[in-house]
Design an enzyme around this catalytic site. Structure first.
Site, PDB file in Angstrom:
ATOM      1  N   ARG A 148      55.806  29.012  60.931  1.00 38.68           N
ATOM      2  CA  ARG A 148      55.065  30.235  60.654  1.00 38.68           C
ATOM      3  C   ARG A 148      54.023  29.969  59.567  1.00 38.68           C
ATOM      4  NH1 ARG A 148      60.629  31.489  60.679  1.00 38.68           N
ATOM      5  NH2 ARG A 148      61.278  32.887  62.373  1.00 38.68           N
ATOM      6  N   LYS A 172      62.436  32.585  56.994  1.00 42.16           N
ATOM      7  CA  LYS A 172      62.764  33.944  56.580  1.00 42.16           C
ATOM      8  C   LYS A 172      64.133  33.984  55.924  1.00 42.16           C
ATOM      9  CE  LYS A 172      59.987  36.331  60.090  1.00 42.16           C
ATOM     10  NZ  LYS A 172      60.010  37.271  61.245  1.00 42.16           N
ATOM     11  N   HIS A 238      50.095  32.317  64.739  1.00 42.67           N
ATOM     12  CA  HIS A 238      51.237  32.690  65.580  1.00 42.67           C
ATOM     13  C   HIS A 238      51.034  32.236  67.022  1.00 42.67           C
ATOM     14  CE1 HIS A 238      54.816  34.835  66.795  1.00 42.67           C
ATOM     15  NE2 HIS A 238      54.121  35.335  67.807  1.00 42.67           N
ATOM     16  N   ARG A 241      52.129  28.747  67.249  1.00 36.38           N
ATOM     17  CA  ARG A 241      53.598  28.741  67.302  1.00 36.38           C
ATOM     18  C   ARG A 241      54.060  29.063  68.726  1.00 36.38           C
ATOM     19  NH1 ARG A 241      58.289  29.541  64.127  1.00 36.38           N
ATOM     20  NH2 ARG A 241      59.600  31.317  64.681  1.00 36.38           N
ATOM     21  N   HIS A 264      64.765  30.497  64.773  1.00 37.32           N
ATOM     22  CA  HIS A 264      65.244  31.804  65.233  1.00 37.32           C
ATOM     23  C   HIS A 264      66.754  31.923  65.008  1.00 37.32           C
ATOM     24  CE1 HIS A 264      61.680  32.401  68.221  1.00 37.32           C
ATOM     25  NE2 HIS A 264      61.390  32.832  67.010  1.00 37.32           N
ATOM     26  N   TYR A 273      59.350  33.258  74.945  1.00 35.07           N
ATOM     27  CA  TYR A 273      58.457  32.156  75.308  1.00 35.07           C
ATOM     28  C   TYR A 273      58.731  31.615  76.709  1.00 35.07           C
ATOM     29  CZ  TYR A 273      57.663  32.305  70.300  1.00 35.07           C
ATOM     30  OH  TYR A 273      57.367  32.727  69.046  1.00 35.07           O
TER      31      TYR A 273
END
Length: 295
Positions: A148, A172, A238, A241, A264, A273
């Site tokens: 990211r 994150k 993004h 990504r 994730h 995706y």
């Protein structure tokens, strides 16, 4: 009401480990909602928050032409805040318990093709300046790791292990992951480090003054270079990504492996995706199957 917003900000930063930018986004949404409740209903305590008041805010947003997606985001922020209020004993029941999000059309984000990505690398040629070295490495890192934008900006020198060919990424909620480095990316990093300012910040990527990169600089770099090779509407970190994940899946990568590389927490986030991967598979299938040309 304002005091609880400050406590909520501390909760996001200290307990939930959210970034400063994420916490600010939450507070911006909540301050807008609070301003509406105070000016329209003279609400002076979160204890008096009820669904009809929230519904009135939603109707007002719709009347102002705010998109359903943006409204849903604001209400999602409010939902998180309400959970916090219940946790600290300021609310006994959840006024959003039966709320259903507004319907939104699914946005199809088209990844760059492999050709478009390689065309960007061709644009760089042999970098002659520090700025060109920096921007080439920036694009290489995005496409080679799928990280990211905030993760790239906050990479530290110590996160790079050229001997082990790995990169440590802090995602994150401070969740860490280790991703492999391709040989070509290792070489780009070595070349970049030779001209990196000596008195620079501890971050890996810095500008000519040795200061860490801004979000706008990173976005502009991606948008500028990909605008030269792609007619796609959206050109952002993004989308790279998205392209990273799609190209891996198109070339046979396992979904679980891509999930780990992207950082994730669940497969549900990664499965978005697979739509692009399926489109590629359908093209190959139609071209290769013996009966594809029969009417």
């Amino acid at each position: 009401m304002e005091e609880l917003l400050h406590k909520f900000k501390d909760y996001l930063l200290l307990e939930k480990n959210y970034s400063v930018l994420t916490a600010k986004a939450y507070l911006d949404d909540l301050e807008q909602i609070a301003e509406f409740l105070v000016s329209t209903y003279q609400l002076d305590s979160w204890n008096d928050l009820h669904y009809p008041l929230i519904r009135s805010f939603i109707v007002g947003e719709v009347d102002r032409g705010i998109s359903n997606r943006s409204i849903n985001r604001k209400i999602s922020t409010l939902r998180t805040f309400i959970r916090f209020l219940m946790k600290v004993g300021q609310l006994e029941t959840n006024p959003l318990a039966k709320h259903q999000p507004l319907k939104v059309a699914k946005r199809l984000q088209l990844p760059f093709s492999e050709t478009e990505v390689y065309d960007v690398f061709e644009l760089f040629g042999t970098p002659k300046t520090y700025d060109e070295q920096l921007k080439r490495l920036l694009v290489e890192l995005f496409y080679a790791t799928g990280m990211r934008r905030a993760e790239l900006i906050n990479l530290k020198l110590q996160d790079v292990d050229l001997q082990a060919s790995t990169l440590r990424i802090v995602g994150k909620r401070n969740k860490e992951r280790i991703v492999p480095l391709l040989a070509v990316v290792k070489e780009r990093i070595r070349e970049y480090l030779l001209c990196r300012p000596e008195n620079a910040d501890t971050k890996l990527l810095v500008n000519e003054n040795g200061v860490k990169l801004s979000e706008s600089f990173v976005y502009r770099t991606i948008n500028t270079y990909f605008s030269n090779v792609s007619a796609k509407t959206k050109k952002s970190p993004h989308i790279i990504r998205h392209s990273f994940a799609t190209h891996l899946l198109n070339n046979g990568a396992d979904l679980n492996s891509v999930k780990e590389l992207l950082g994730h927490s669940s497969l549900a986030s990664t499965q978005v995706y697979t739509h692009s991967s399926l489109a590629e598979l359908q093209k190959v299938f139609a071209k290769a199957h013996p009966r594809s040309s029969e009417a």
